[in-house]
Motif scaffolding. Structure first.
Motif, PDB file in Angstrom:
ATOM      1  N   SER A  22       0.817  -1.219   0.000  1.00 41.61           N
ATOM      2  CA  SER A  22       0.000   0.000   0.000  1.00 41.61           C
ATOM      3  C   SER A  22       0.853   1.272   0.000  1.00 41.61           C
ATOM      4  CB  SER A  22      -0.939   0.011   1.216  1.00 41.61           C
ATOM      5  OG  SER A  22      -0.199   0.165   2.410  1.00 41.61           O
ATOM      6  N   ARG A  23       2.165   1.105  -0.024  1.00 37.07           N
ATOM      7  CA  ARG A  23       3.059   2.276  -0.019  1.00 37.07           C
ATOM      8  C   ARG A  23       2.829   3.123  -1.262  1.00 37.07           C
ATOM      9  NH1 ARG A  23       7.805   1.207   3.120  1.00 37.07           N
ATOM     10  NH2 ARG A  23       8.335   3.357   2.649  1.00 37.07           N
ATOM     11  N   THR A  24       2.871   4.421  -1.095  1.00 38.93           N
ATOM     12  CA  THR A  24       2.662   5.342  -2.221  1.00 38.93           C
ATOM     13  C   THR A  24       3.973   5.557  -2.971  1.00 38.93           C
ATOM     14  OG1 THR A  24       3.200   7.311  -0.924  1.00 38.93           O
ATOM     15  CG2 THR A  24       0.877   6.568  -0.893  1.00 38.93           C
ATOM     16  N   TYR A  25       3.856   6.100  -4.178  1.00 41.83           N
ATOM     17  CA  TYR A  25       5.057   6.438  -4.946  1.00 41.83           C
ATOM     18  C   TYR A  25       5.940   7.397  -4.146  1.00 41.83           C
ATOM     19  CZ  TYR A  25       2.581   4.589  -9.058  1.00 41.83           C
ATOM     20  OH  TYR A  25       1.907   3.803  -9.954  1.00 41.83           O
ATOM     21  N   ARG A  26       5.314   8.348  -3.475  1.00 41.91           N
ATOM     22  CA  ARG A  26       6.063   9.328  -2.696  1.00 41.91           C
ATOM     23  C   ARG A  26       6.853   8.643  -1.573  1.00 41.91           C
ATOM     24  NH1 ARG A  26       5.854  14.301  -3.011  1.00 41.91           N
ATOM     25  NH2 ARG A  26       3.762  14.469  -3.853  1.00 41.91           N
ATOM     26  N   GLU A  27       6.210   7.725  -0.857  1.00 42.43           N
ATOM     27  CA  GLU A  27       6.894   7.017   0.233  1.00 42.43           C
ATOM     28  C   GLU A  27       8.066   6.195  -0.307  1.00 42.43           C
ATOM     29  OE1 GLU A  27       3.258   6.318   3.395  1.00 42.43           O
ATOM     30  OE2 GLU A  27       3.450   4.955   1.700  1.00 42.43           O
ATOM     31  N   ILE A  28       7.852   5.532  -1.432  1.00 37.99           N
ATOM     32  CA  ILE A  28       8.929   4.732  -2.030  1.00 37.99           C
ATOM     33  C   ILE A  28      10.062   5.638  -2.489  1.00 37.99           C
ATOM     34  CG2 ILE A  28       9.533   3.156  -3.907  1.00 37.99           C
ATOM     35  CD1 ILE A  28       6.568   2.178  -3.776  1.00 37.99           C
ATOM     36  N   ALA A  29       9.712   6.777  -3.083  1.00 36.86           N
ATOM     37  CA  ALA A  29      10.736   7.728  -3.538  1.00 36.86           C
ATOM     38  C   ALA A  29      11.561   8.231  -2.357  1.00 36.86           C
ATOM     39  CB  ALA A  29      10.077   8.898  -4.277  1.00 36.86           C
ATOM     40  N   GLU A  30      10.896   8.547  -1.243  1.00 34.89           N
ATOM     41  CA  GLU A  30      11.624   9.016  -0.062  1.00 34.89           C
ATOM     42  C   GLU A  30      12.549   7.937   0.483  1.00 34.89           C
ATOM     43  OE1 GLU A  30       8.569  10.361   2.615  1.00 34.89           O
ATOM     44  OE2 GLU A  30       8.119  12.126   1.381  1.00 34.89           O
ATOM     45  N   GLU A  31      12.067   6.690   0.517  1.00 34.60           N
ATOM     46  CA  GLU A  31      12.889   5.608   1.066  1.00 34.60           C
ATOM     47  C   GLU A  31      14.075   5.271   0.162  1.00 34.60           C
ATOM     48  OE1 GLU A  31      12.434   1.017   2.585  1.00 34.60           O
ATOM     49  OE2 GLU A  31      10.765   2.391   2.866  1.00 34.60           O
ATOM     50  N   THR A  32      13.885   5.383  -1.137  1.00 38.23           N
ATOM     51  CA  THR A  32      14.969   5.048  -2.065  1.00 38.23           C
ATOM     52  C   THR A  32      15.853   6.243  -2.397  1.00 38.23           C
ATOM     53  OG1 THR A  32      13.564   5.467  -3.992  1.00 38.23           O
ATOM     54  CG2 THR A  32      13.654   3.182  -3.158  1.00 38.23           C
ATOM     55  N   GLY A  33      15.391   7.452  -2.050  1.00 36.84           N
ATOM     56  CA  GLY A  33      16.155   8.651  -2.367  1.00 36.84           C
ATOM     57  C   GLY A  33      16.093   9.006  -3.848  1.00 36.84           C
ATOM     58  N   ARG A  34      15.055   8.533  -4.527  1.00 37.99           N
ATOM     59  CA  ARG A  34      14.895   8.793  -5.960  1.00 37.99           C
ATOM     60  C   ARG A  34      13.703   9.696  -6.209  1.00 37.99           C
ATOM     61  NH1 ARG A  34      18.076   5.512  -9.287  1.00 37.99           N
ATOM     62  NH2 ARG A  34      19.707   4.709  -7.935  1.00 37.99           N
ATOM     63  N   ASP A  35      13.638  10.236  -7.399  1.00 38.56           N
ATOM     64  CA  ASP A  35      12.566  11.114  -7.830  1.00 38.56           C
ATOM     65  C   ASP A  35      11.237  10.345  -7.886  1.00 38.56           C
ATOM     66  OD1 ASP A  35      11.625  13.649  -9.286  1.00 38.56           O
ATOM     67  OD2 ASP A  35      11.123  12.059 -10.720  1.00 38.56           O
TER      68      ASP A  35
END
Length: 144
Positions: A22-35
């Motif tokens: 259920s993680r959002t694109y924003r949460e994944i981007a923050e965790e990976t440090g990517r856009d």
């Protein structure tokens, strides 16, 4: 066409979604440090390639009155495998069907109000498919 080779970011996204789909694109981007848009494009591409399938919720079955989770292990005659798989896909209480090697090739996870109810349902239903060599076990926990 060049064969797809997932990179480190693809594997990081896969691991994150395996843990919590259920993680959002924003949460994944923050965790990976990517856009955010890079993450979104990667997830879309992984879905299109069939690497990421559907997202399923993890349910606390006892909280909704389904107090028994059972694992039924058995064999199915070759001529009944496809009909049984079609039936299993349509049964709401069947949560997972795994086909493996070994003495009993089919592993069916079932949830229900009571273990006796599941056992009785299996006793009446499985013979219709010629299912044999049946073992019924109650699932106590699945920590991983």
């Amino acid at each position: 066409m060049k064969e797809f080779q997932p990179d480190d970011l693809d594997f990081r996204i896969i691991r994150i979604l395996e843990e919590d789909c259920s993680r959002t694109y924003r949460e994944i981007a923050e965790e990976t440090g990517r856009d955010l848009w890079m993450v979104r494009d990667r997830v879309v591409m992984l879905k299109k390639r069939g690497i990421i399938g559907k997202c399923k919720a993890e349910i606390n079955y006892p909280a909704v009155g389904l107090g028994c989770r059972a694992l039924i292990m058995f064999n199915v005659p070759e001529e009944n495998i496809d009909p049984f798989i079609s039936f299993a896909k349509s049964a709401q209480d069947f949560k997972r069907l795994v086909i493996a090697t070994g003495q009993r090739r089919f592993y069916l996870e079932v949830v229900g109000e009571s273990c006796n109810g599941i056992r009785e349902y299996a006793r009446k239903t499985l013979p219709k498919f010629g299912i044999y060599d049946v073992v019924f076990e109650v699932v106590l926990d699945s920590p991983v």
